[in-house]
Design a protein around this motif. Structure first.
Motif, PDB file in Angstrom:
ATOM      1  N   CYS A  25       0.855  -1.188   0.000  1.00  0.00           N
ATOM      2  CA  CYS A  25       0.000   0.000   0.000  1.00  0.00           C
ATOM      3  C   CYS A  25       0.890   1.237   0.000  1.00  0.00           C
ATOM      4  CB  CYS A  25      -0.884  -0.007   1.245  1.00  0.00           C
ATOM      5  SG  CYS A  25      -1.868   1.503   1.474  1.00  0.00           S
ATOM      6  N   GLU A  26       0.593   2.183  -0.880  1.00  0.00           N
ATOM      7  CA  GLU A  26       1.389   3.419  -0.948  1.00  0.00           C
ATOM      8  C   GLU A  26       1.242   4.265   0.313  1.00  0.00           C
ATOM      9  OE1 GLU A  26       1.047   5.825  -4.477  1.00  0.00           O
ATOM     10  OE2 GLU A  26       0.946   4.046  -5.755  1.00  0.00           O
ATOM     11  N   CYS A  27       0.151   4.108   1.042  1.00  0.00           N
ATOM     12  CA  CYS A  27      -0.065   4.913   2.256  1.00  0.00           C
ATOM     13  C   CYS A  27       0.592   4.308   3.492  1.00  0.00           C
ATOM     14  CB  CYS A  27      -1.558   5.059   2.535  1.00  0.00           C
ATOM     15  SG  CYS A  27      -2.399   6.219   1.476  1.00  0.00           S
ATOM     16  N   CYS A  28       0.178   3.101   3.845  1.00  0.00           N
ATOM     17  CA  CYS A  28       0.627   2.514   5.117  1.00  0.00           C
ATOM     18  C   CYS A  28       1.725   1.468   4.944  1.00  0.00           C
ATOM     19  CB  CYS A  28      -0.558   1.925   5.865  1.00  0.00           C
ATOM     20  SG  CYS A  28      -1.250   0.437   5.098  1.00  0.00           S
ATOM     21  N   ASP A  29       2.091   1.156   3.711  1.00  0.00           N
ATOM     22  CA  ASP A  29       3.160   0.211   3.382  1.00  0.00           C
ATOM     23  C   ASP A  29       2.869  -1.226   3.811  1.00  0.00           C
ATOM     24  OD1 ASP A  29       5.573  -0.366   2.075  1.00  0.00           O
ATOM     25  OD2 ASP A  29       6.734  -0.169   3.926  1.00  0.00           O
ATOM     26  N   PRO A  64       5.651 -12.668 -12.963  1.00  0.00           N
ATOM     27  CA  PRO A  64       5.696 -12.374 -11.529  1.00  0.00           C
ATOM     28  C   PRO A  64       5.181 -10.976 -11.187  1.00  0.00           C
ATOM     29  CG  PRO A  64       7.880 -12.203 -12.468  1.00  0.00           C
ATOM     30  CD  PRO A  64       6.981 -12.709 -13.557  1.00  0.00           C
ATOM     31  N   ALA A  65       4.750 -10.860  -9.949  1.00  0.00           N
ATOM     32  CA  ALA A  65       4.339  -9.559  -9.426  1.00  0.00           C
ATOM     33  C   ALA A  65       5.574  -8.683  -9.228  1.00  0.00           C
ATOM     34  CB  ALA A  65       3.623  -9.744  -8.093  1.00  0.00           C
ATOM     35  N   SER A  66       5.369  -7.383  -9.211  1.00  0.00           N
ATOM     36  CA  SER A  66       6.463  -6.444  -8.981  1.00  0.00           C
ATOM     37  C   SER A  66       7.003  -6.603  -7.565  1.00  0.00           C
ATOM     38  CB  SER A  66       5.952  -5.014  -9.173  1.00  0.00           C
ATOM     39  OG  SER A  66       6.950  -4.082  -8.824  1.00  0.00           O
ATOM     40  N   LYS A  67       8.288  -6.333  -7.392  1.00  0.00           N
ATOM     41  CA  LYS A  67       8.902  -6.321  -6.062  1.00  0.00           C
ATOM     42  C   LYS A  67       9.263  -4.908  -5.633  1.00  0.00           C
ATOM     43  CE  LYS A  67      10.563 -10.981  -6.398  1.00  0.00           C
ATOM     44  NZ  LYS A  67      11.638 -11.917  -6.295  1.00  0.00           N
ATOM     45  N   THR A  68       8.972  -3.942  -6.493  1.00  0.00           N
ATOM     46  CA  THR A  68       9.300  -2.542  -6.213  1.00  0.00           C
ATOM     47  C   THR A  68       8.222  -1.924  -5.335  1.00  0.00           C
ATOM     48  OG1 THR A  68      10.401  -2.362  -8.352  1.00  0.00           O
ATOM     49  CG2 THR A  68       9.794  -0.302  -7.251  1.00  0.00           C
ATOM     50  N   ARG A  69       8.639  -1.496  -4.150  1.00  0.00           N
ATOM     51  CA  ARG A  69       7.694  -0.877  -3.216  1.00  0.00           C
ATOM     52  C   ARG A  69       7.620   0.619  -3.489  1.00  0.00           C
ATOM     53  NH1 ARG A  69       6.605  -4.851   0.653  1.00  0.00           N
ATOM     54  NH2 ARG A  69       5.620  -3.433   2.115  1.00  0.00           N
ATOM     55  N   VAL A  70       6.400   1.130  -3.531  1.00  0.00           N
ATOM     56  CA  VAL A  70       6.150   2.560  -3.716  1.00  0.00           C
ATOM     57  C   VAL A  70       5.457   3.041  -2.450  1.00  0.00           C
ATOM     58  CG1 VAL A  70       4.926   4.287  -5.090  1.00  0.00           C
ATOM     59  CG2 VAL A  70       5.886   2.268  -6.212  1.00  0.00           C
ATOM     60  N   THR A  71       6.015   4.056  -1.802  1.00  0.00           N
ATOM     61  CA  THR A  71       5.398   4.591  -0.582  1.00  0.00           C
ATOM     62  C   THR A  71       5.435   6.107  -0.593  1.00  0.00           C
ATOM     63  OG1 THR A  71       7.483   4.452   0.615  1.00  0.00           O
ATOM     64  CG2 THR A  71       5.980   2.599   0.859  1.00  0.00           C
ATOM     65  N   LYS A  72       4.587   6.676   0.209  1.00  0.00           N
ATOM     66  CA  LYS A  72       4.539   8.115   0.410  1.00  0.00           C
ATOM     67  C   LYS A  72       4.973   8.370   1.847  1.00  0.00           C
ATOM     68  CE  LYS A  72       0.931   9.110  -2.873  1.00  0.00           C
ATOM     69  NZ  LYS A  72       1.852   9.771  -3.755  1.00  0.00           N
ATOM     70  N   PRO A  73       6.245   8.752   2.054  1.00  0.00           N
ATOM     71  CA  PRO A  73       6.739   8.938   3.419  1.00  0.00           C
ATOM     72  C   PRO A  73       5.932   9.966   4.207  1.00  0.00           C
ATOM     73  CG  PRO A  73       8.505   9.248   1.802  1.00  0.00           C
ATOM     74  CD  PRO A  73       7.234   9.033   1.054  1.00  0.00           C
ATOM     75  N   GLU A  74       5.349  10.920   3.513  1.00  0.00           N
ATOM     76  CA  GLU A  74       4.545  11.943   4.198  1.00  0.00           C
ATOM     77  C   GLU A  74       3.136  11.464   4.494  1.00  0.00           C
ATOM     78  OE1 GLU A  74       3.813  12.389  -0.166  1.00  0.00           O
ATOM     79  OE2 GLU A  74       5.598  12.035   1.035  1.00  0.00           O
ATOM     80  N   GLY A  75       2.789  10.254   4.057  1.00  0.00           N
ATOM     81  CA  GLY A  75       1.446   9.708   4.262  1.00  0.00           C
ATOM     82  C   GLY A  75       0.506  10.099   3.151  1.00  0.00           C
ATOM     83  N   CYS A  76      -0.704   9.657   3.248  1.00  0.00           N
ATOM     84  CA  CYS A  76      -1.692   9.922   2.213  1.00  0.00           C
ATOM     85  C   CYS A  76      -2.859  10.722   2.760  1.00  0.00           C
ATOM     86  CB  CYS A  76      -2.254   8.609   1.668  1.00  0.00           C
ATOM     87  SG  CYS A  76      -1.092   7.711   0.661  1.00  0.00           S
ATOM     88  N   THR A  77      -3.348  11.561   1.934  1.00  0.00           N
ATOM     89  CA  THR A  77      -4.593  12.274   2.237  1.00  0.00           C
ATOM     90  C   THR A  77      -5.404  12.310   0.966  1.00  0.00           C
ATOM     91  OG1 THR A  77      -3.599  14.410   1.722  1.00  0.00           O
ATOM     92  CG2 THR A  77      -3.580  13.744   4.030  1.00  0.00           C
ATOM     93  N   ALA A  78      -6.705  12.410   1.116  1.00  0.00           N
ATOM     94  CA  ALA A  78      -7.586  12.468  -0.041  1.00  0.00           C
ATOM     95  C   ALA A  78      -7.251  13.660  -0.893  1.00  0.00           C
ATOM     96  CB  ALA A  78      -9.035  12.533   0.406  1.00  0.00           C
TER      97      ALA A  78
END
Length: 82
Positions: A8-12, A66-80
């Motif tokens: 998850c890009e928000c909570c990882d 195979p599924a991707s192994k690259t993690r995408v995250t937003k260190p600042e968190g997510c907001t609508a």
């Protein structure tokens, strides 16, 4: 072919290829069901697109696709998206 991003890009949190909790937009931004519903109101914070249940790839197809192994995250968190 979908990337099937692993988190998850928000909570990882982990979202394996067979997860029924993964949500994606048309650009394949990936979020868990909890963040999608509770934080984002079902809309991608990146593009404003609708977040839908991500299709699951059959296990017997993961060897060659195979599924991707690259993690995408937003260190600042997510907001609508406003």
């Amino acid at each position: 072919m979908l990337e099937l991003r692993p988190n998850c890009e928000c909570c990882d949190c982990d979202l394996p290829p067979d997860s029924s909790l993964a949500r994606i937009c048309s650009f394949e931004c990936t979020f868990c069901a909890s963040c999608s519903e509770q934080k984002l109101g079902g809309l991608c914070p990146n593009c404003g697109g609708e977040l839908m249940v991500r299709p699951r790839r059959p296990v017997n197809k993961l060897g060659n696709n195979p599924a991707s192994k690259t993690r995408v995250t937003k260190p600042e968190g997510c907001t609508a998206r406003n």
